[in-house]
Design a protein around this motif. Structure first.
Motif, PDB file in Angstrom:
ATOM      1  N   GLU A 185      -6.245   6.297  14.591  1.00 42.58           N
ATOM      2  CA  GLU A 185      -5.601   5.022  14.892  1.00 42.58           C
ATOM      3  C   GLU A 185      -4.688   4.579  13.753  1.00 42.58           C
ATOM      4  O   GLU A 185      -3.595   4.050  13.986  1.00 42.58           O
ATOM      5  CB  GLU A 185      -6.665   3.959  15.154  1.00 42.58           C
ATOM      6  N   ALA A 186      -5.115   4.806  12.513  1.00 38.76           N
ATOM      7  CA  ALA A 186      -4.288   4.433  11.364  1.00 38.76           C
ATOM      8  C   ALA A 186      -3.019   5.266  11.317  1.00 38.76           C
ATOM      9  O   ALA A 186      -1.922   4.738  11.082  1.00 38.76           O
ATOM     10  CB  ALA A 186      -5.087   4.615  10.075  1.00 38.76           C
ATOM     11  N   MET A 187      -3.138   6.563  11.546  1.00 37.01           N
ATOM     12  CA  MET A 187      -1.965   7.438  11.532  1.00 37.01           C
ATOM     13  C   MET A 187      -0.983   7.048  12.632  1.00 37.01           C
ATOM     14  O   MET A 187       0.229   7.103  12.445  1.00 37.01           O
ATOM     15  CB  MET A 187      -2.406   8.891  11.685  1.00 37.01           C
ATOM     16  N   ALA A 188      -1.514   6.607  13.783  1.00 32.76           N
ATOM     17  CA  ALA A 188      -0.653   6.219  14.901  1.00 32.76           C
ATOM     18  C   ALA A 188       0.174   4.979  14.577  1.00 32.76           C
ATOM     19  O   ALA A 188       1.253   4.781  15.141  1.00 32.76           O
ATOM     20  CB  ALA A 188      -1.502   5.978  16.147  1.00 32.76           C
ATOM     21  N   LEU A 189      -0.316   4.156  13.648  1.00 33.17           N
ATOM     22  CA  LEU A 189       0.395   2.923  13.306  1.00 33.17           C
ATOM     23  C   LEU A 189       1.682   3.172  12.519  1.00 33.17           C
ATOM     24  O   LEU A 189       2.421   2.236  12.232  1.00 33.17           O
ATOM     25  CB  LEU A 189      -0.520   1.983  12.514  1.00 33.17           C
ATOM     26  N   ARG A 190       1.971   4.428  12.198  1.00 29.46           N
ATOM     27  CA  ARG A 190       3.268   4.751  11.611  1.00 29.46           C
ATOM     28  C   ARG A 190       4.370   4.668  12.661  1.00 29.46           C
ATOM     29  O   ARG A 190       5.557   4.663  12.333  1.00 29.46           O
ATOM     30  CB  ARG A 190       3.240   6.162  11.011  1.00 29.46           C
ATOM     31  N   LYS A 191       3.994   4.595  13.947  1.00 27.34           N
ATOM     32  CA  LYS A 191       4.959   4.534  15.043  1.00 27.34           C
ATOM     33  C   LYS A 191       5.090   3.102  15.546  1.00 27.34           C
ATOM     34  O   LYS A 191       4.097   2.408  15.745  1.00 27.34           O
ATOM     35  CB  LYS A 191       4.525   5.461  16.176  1.00 27.34           C
ATOM     36  N   SER A 192       6.330   2.682  15.777  1.00 30.89           N
ATOM     37  CA  SER A 192       6.586   1.297  16.186  1.00 30.89           C
ATOM     38  C   SER A 192       5.944   0.956  17.522  1.00 30.89           C
ATOM     39  O   SER A 192       5.466  -0.174  17.720  1.00 30.89           O
ATOM     40  CB  SER A 192       8.090   1.038  16.244  1.00 30.89           C
ATOM     41  N   ASP A 193       5.921   1.905  18.458  1.00 30.27           N
ATOM     42  CA  ASP A 193       5.317   1.631  19.764  1.00 30.27           C
ATOM     43  C   ASP A 193       3.843   1.277  19.622  1.00 30.27           C
ATOM     44  O   ASP A 193       3.343   0.369  20.303  1.00 30.27           O
ATOM     45  CB  ASP A 193       5.465   2.846  20.691  1.00 30.27           C
ATOM     46  N   GLU A 194       3.158   1.985  18.738  1.00 25.40           N
ATOM     47  CA  GLU A 194       1.736   1.722  18.533  1.00 25.40           C
ATOM     48  C   GLU A 194       1.526   0.372  17.859  1.00 25.40           C
ATOM     49  O   GLU A 194       0.590  -0.365  18.199  1.00 25.40           O
ATOM     50  CB  GLU A 194       1.117   2.836  17.685  1.00 25.40           C
ATOM     51  N   ARG A 195       2.395   0.012  16.946  1.00 28.70           N
ATOM     52  CA  ARG A 195       2.276  -1.300  16.293  1.00 28.70           C
ATOM     53  C   ARG A 195       2.477  -2.412  17.308  1.00 28.70           C
ATOM     54  O   ARG A 195       1.748  -3.409  17.301  1.00 28.70           O
ATOM     55  CB  ARG A 195       3.283  -1.417  15.145  1.00 28.70           C
ATOM     56  N   ARG A 196       3.464  -2.258  18.172  1.00 30.40           N
ATOM     57  CA  ARG A 196       3.705  -3.278  19.192  1.00 30.40           C
ATOM     58  C   ARG A 196       2.550  -3.356  20.184  1.00 30.40           C
ATOM     59  O   ARG A 196       2.139  -4.448  20.585  1.00 30.40           O
ATOM     60  CB  ARG A 196       5.010  -2.987  19.930  1.00 30.40           C
ATOM     61  N   LYS A 197       2.036  -2.217  20.569  1.00 36.78           N
ATOM     62  CA  LYS A 197       0.965  -2.180  21.572  1.00 36.78           C
ATOM     63  C   LYS A 197      -0.326  -2.795  21.047  1.00 36.78           C
ATOM     64  O   LYS A 197      -1.014  -3.526  21.768  1.00 36.78           O
ATOM     65  CB  LYS A 197       0.717  -0.739  22.008  1.00 36.78           C
ATOM     66  N   THR A 198      -0.658  -2.510  19.806  1.00 35.53           N
ATOM     67  CA  THR A 198      -1.947  -2.954  19.268  1.00 35.53           C
ATOM     68  C   THR A 198      -1.875  -4.272  18.510  1.00 35.53           C
ATOM     69  O   THR A 198      -2.908  -4.907  18.263  1.00 35.53           O
ATOM     70  CB  THR A 198      -2.516  -1.885  18.315  1.00 35.53           C
ATOM     71  N   GLY A 199      -0.666  -4.671  18.099  1.00 33.44           N
ATOM     72  CA  GLY A 199      -0.545  -5.878  17.288  1.00 33.44           C
ATOM     73  C   GLY A 199      -1.108  -5.697  15.895  1.00 33.44           C
ATOM     74  O   GLY A 199      -1.510  -6.671  15.243  1.00 33.44           O
ATOM     75  N   ARG A 200      -1.121  -4.447  15.425  1.00 24.92           N
ATOM     76  CA  ARG A 200      -1.653  -4.139  14.102  1.00 24.92           C
ATOM     77  C   ARG A 200      -0.561  -3.480  13.259  1.00 24.92           C
ATOM     78  O   ARG A 200       0.364  -2.858  13.797  1.00 24.92           O
ATOM     79  CB  ARG A 200      -2.869  -3.212  14.198  1.00 24.92           C
ATOM     80  N   ILE A 201      -0.676  -3.614  11.943  1.00 25.07           N
ATOM     81  CA  ILE A 201       0.272  -2.992  11.019  1.00 25.07           C
ATOM     82  C   ILE A 201      -0.501  -2.260   9.926  1.00 25.07           C
ATOM     83  O   ILE A 201      -1.698  -2.505   9.732  1.00 25.07           O
ATOM     84  CB  ILE A 201       1.219  -4.026  10.379  1.00 25.07           C
ATOM     85  N   ILE A 202       0.192  -1.372   9.227  1.00 27.14           N
ATOM     86  CA  ILE A 202      -0.413  -0.630   8.132  1.00 27.14           C
ATOM     87  C   ILE A 202       0.329  -0.975   6.846  1.00 27.14           C
ATOM     88  O   ILE A 202       1.557  -1.003   6.812  1.00 27.14           O
ATOM     89  CB  ILE A 202      -0.395   0.885   8.431  1.00 27.14           C
ATOM     90  N   ILE A 203      -0.440  -1.304   5.801  1.00 30.98           N
ATOM     91  CA  ILE A 203       0.134  -1.794   4.548  1.00 30.98           C
ATOM     92  C   ILE A 203      -0.292  -0.873   3.410  1.00 30.98           C
ATOM     93  O   ILE A 203      -1.488  -0.717   3.157  1.00 30.98           O
ATOM     94  CB  ILE A 203      -0.323  -3.238   4.245  1.00 30.98           C
ATOM     95  N   ASP A 204       0.665  -0.276   2.735  1.00 31.65           N
ATOM     96  CA  ASP A 204       0.400   0.623   1.615  1.00 31.65           C
ATOM     97  C   ASP A 204       0.590  -0.103   0.288  1.00 31.65           C
ATOM     98  O   ASP A 204       1.580  -0.805   0.109  1.00 31.65           O
ATOM     99  CB  ASP A 204       1.371   1.812   1.651  1.00 31.65           C
ATOM    100  N   GLY A 205      -0.322   0.088  -0.629  1.00 32.55           N
ATOM    101  CA  GLY A 205      -0.109  -0.392  -1.983  1.00 32.55           C
ATOM    102  C   GLY A 205      -0.845  -1.668  -2.330  1.00 32.55           C
ATOM    103  O   GLY A 205      -1.025  -2.557  -1.498  1.00 32.55           O
ATOM    104  N   VAL A 206      -1.269  -1.739  -3.579  1.00 27.89           N
ATOM    105  CA  VAL A 206      -2.057  -2.881  -4.051  1.00 27.89           C
ATOM    106  C   VAL A 206      -1.267  -4.186  -3.973  1.00 27.89           C
ATOM    107  O   VAL A 206      -1.728  -5.181  -3.415  1.00 27.89           O
ATOM    108  CB  VAL A 206      -2.518  -2.641  -5.504  1.00 27.89           C
ATOM    109  N   ARG A 207      -0.069  -4.186  -4.526  1.00 23.55           N
ATOM    110  CA  ARG A 207       0.736  -5.403  -4.572  1.00 23.55           C
ATOM    111  C   ARG A 207       1.039  -5.909  -3.173  1.00 23.55           C
ATOM    112  O   ARG A 207       0.955  -7.119  -2.884  1.00 23.55           O
ATOM    113  CB  ARG A 207       2.025  -5.129  -5.345  1.00 23.55           C
ATOM    114  N   GLU A 208       1.378  -5.007  -2.278  1.00 24.62           N
ATOM    115  CA  GLU A 208       1.706  -5.378  -0.909  1.00 24.62           C
ATOM    116  C   GLU A 208       0.492  -5.983  -0.190  1.00 24.62           C
ATOM    117  O   GLU A 208       0.606  -6.986   0.521  1.00 24.62           O
ATOM    118  CB  GLU A 208       2.225  -4.158  -0.144  1.00 24.62           C
ATOM    119  N   ILE A 209      -0.668  -5.375  -0.377  1.00 29.49           N
ATOM    120  CA  ILE A 209      -1.888  -5.887   0.266  1.00 29.49           C
ATOM    121  C   ILE A 209      -2.271  -7.238  -0.322  1.00 29.49           C
ATOM    122  O   ILE A 209      -2.650  -8.171   0.410  1.00 29.49           O
ATOM    123  CB  ILE A 209      -3.040  -4.878   0.119  1.00 29.49           C
ATOM    124  N   GLU A 210      -2.161  -7.377  -1.634  1.00 31.56           N
ATOM    125  CA  GLU A 210      -2.479  -8.653  -2.271  1.00 31.56           C
ATOM    126  C   GLU A 210      -1.604  -9.773  -1.733  1.00 31.56           C
ATOM    127  O   GLU A 210      -2.094 -10.877  -1.432  1.00 31.56           O
ATOM    128  CB  GLU A 210      -2.297  -8.539  -3.784  1.00 31.56           C
TER     129      GLU A 210
END
Length: 283
Positions: free
Chosen positions: A15-40
């Motif tokens: 599921e996490a790997m699929a979130l690299r695709k825009s269709d999956e982000r739109r469908k699930t309403g989820r995003i993937i965030i890389d990096g400490v600063r970005e997550i903070e």
């Protein structure tokens, strides 16, 4: 909850790997965030983090501290070996932590420009295709003190992982909304913003325009420029002088020039107002 994952076939990994695709982000309403600063910065903005992939063998000290903090907030921590973590992470910068979060839902109708002593400055970008350019412009808008970034007829989604990374997480620090060009134009008109559009054939050099009042700086894609919706009599056109063979700059560079020109003018205007006020008080 703290879980150990070893298999590439694990549902959460897929599921996490699929979130690299825009269709999956739109469908699930989820995003993937890389990096400490970005997550903070996402956490500081109130973005809901659902789970975190964590690789202790490559994690930086700041990543370990972040994971401990999130675990204390009952975020699910998914500990993985390096070989598996590399499938989930994005790009070459490995900090040992990747978050899965709910996508912020923010629309043009939710956008209220800042009240206060300074007139709002808004960056409007139309038809942007490259998420890296979008993220870079958001980062610059944040640095220049813009009130918001509005994406008209965007050709990539706002929370593309590359846009998040290029923004250094500032995408979560100021309002970023997407809408159609017509909707954006109407919004700017209703809020009384002076519209200044960057064009190769602009009528004046950018530094000749007054950017101290409520202002929207508008830029189009590098390939096509601004569309016809912006050819209104009340939309001022400006150009960035090009003295070599190229006829235009990278759009993120152009945004930086114009935003910081607005910041320069506002600093000068503010200093002049203070001098005048001091002189009046002394008389």
């Amino acid at each position: 909850m703290w879980l150990r994952i070893e298999s590439f076939q694990n549902r959460r990994v897929k599921e996490a790997m699929a979130l690299r695709k825009s269709d999956e982000r739109r469908k699930t309403g989820r995003i993937i965030i890389d990096g400490v600063r970005e997550i903070e910065r996402a956490c500081e903005a109130g973005v809901v983090v659902e789970e975190v992939f964590y690789c202790p063998t490559v994690a930086t000290e700041k990543a370990k501290q972040l994971v401990e903090m999130l675990a204390g907030r009952n975020v699910t921590i998914l500990e993985t070996p390096k070989r598996l973590f590399e499938k989930v992470t994005y790009g070459e910068r490995e900090e040992g932590v990747v978050a899965i979060a709910r996508c912020p839902t923010f629309s043009l109708k939710d956008l209220t420009l800042k009240d206060g002593s300074e007139a709002p400055l808004v960056l409007v970008v139309e038809g942007i295709e490259k998420p890296g350019n979008l993220g870079a412009m958001i980062r610059t808008a944040d640095g220049a003190g813009a009130a918001a970034v509005v994406a008209a007829d965007l050709r990539c989604d706002v929370y593309n992982p590359a846009a998040i990374r290029a923004s250094l997480g500032t995408i979560f620090c100021l309002p970023v909304v997407a809408a159609s060009g017509a909707e954006v134009l109407e919004f700017l008109r209703q809020h009384g913003l002076r519209c200044v559009a960057a064009r190769v054939d602009g009528a004046a050099d950018y530094f000749q325009e007054d950017l101290t009042g409520p202002t929207a700086i508008i830029l189009g894609s590098e390939a096509e420029g601004l569309g016809p919706v912006w050819r209104q009599d009340w939309v001022k056109s400006v150009r960035i002088p090009m003295l070599g063979r190229a006829d235009s700059l990278n759009v993120s560079v152009a945004a930086a020039i114009l935003l910081y020109e607005a910041r320069r003018q506002r600093m000068v205007s503010g200093a002049s107002s203070q001098v005048q006020s001091h002189q009046s008080a002394s008389e």
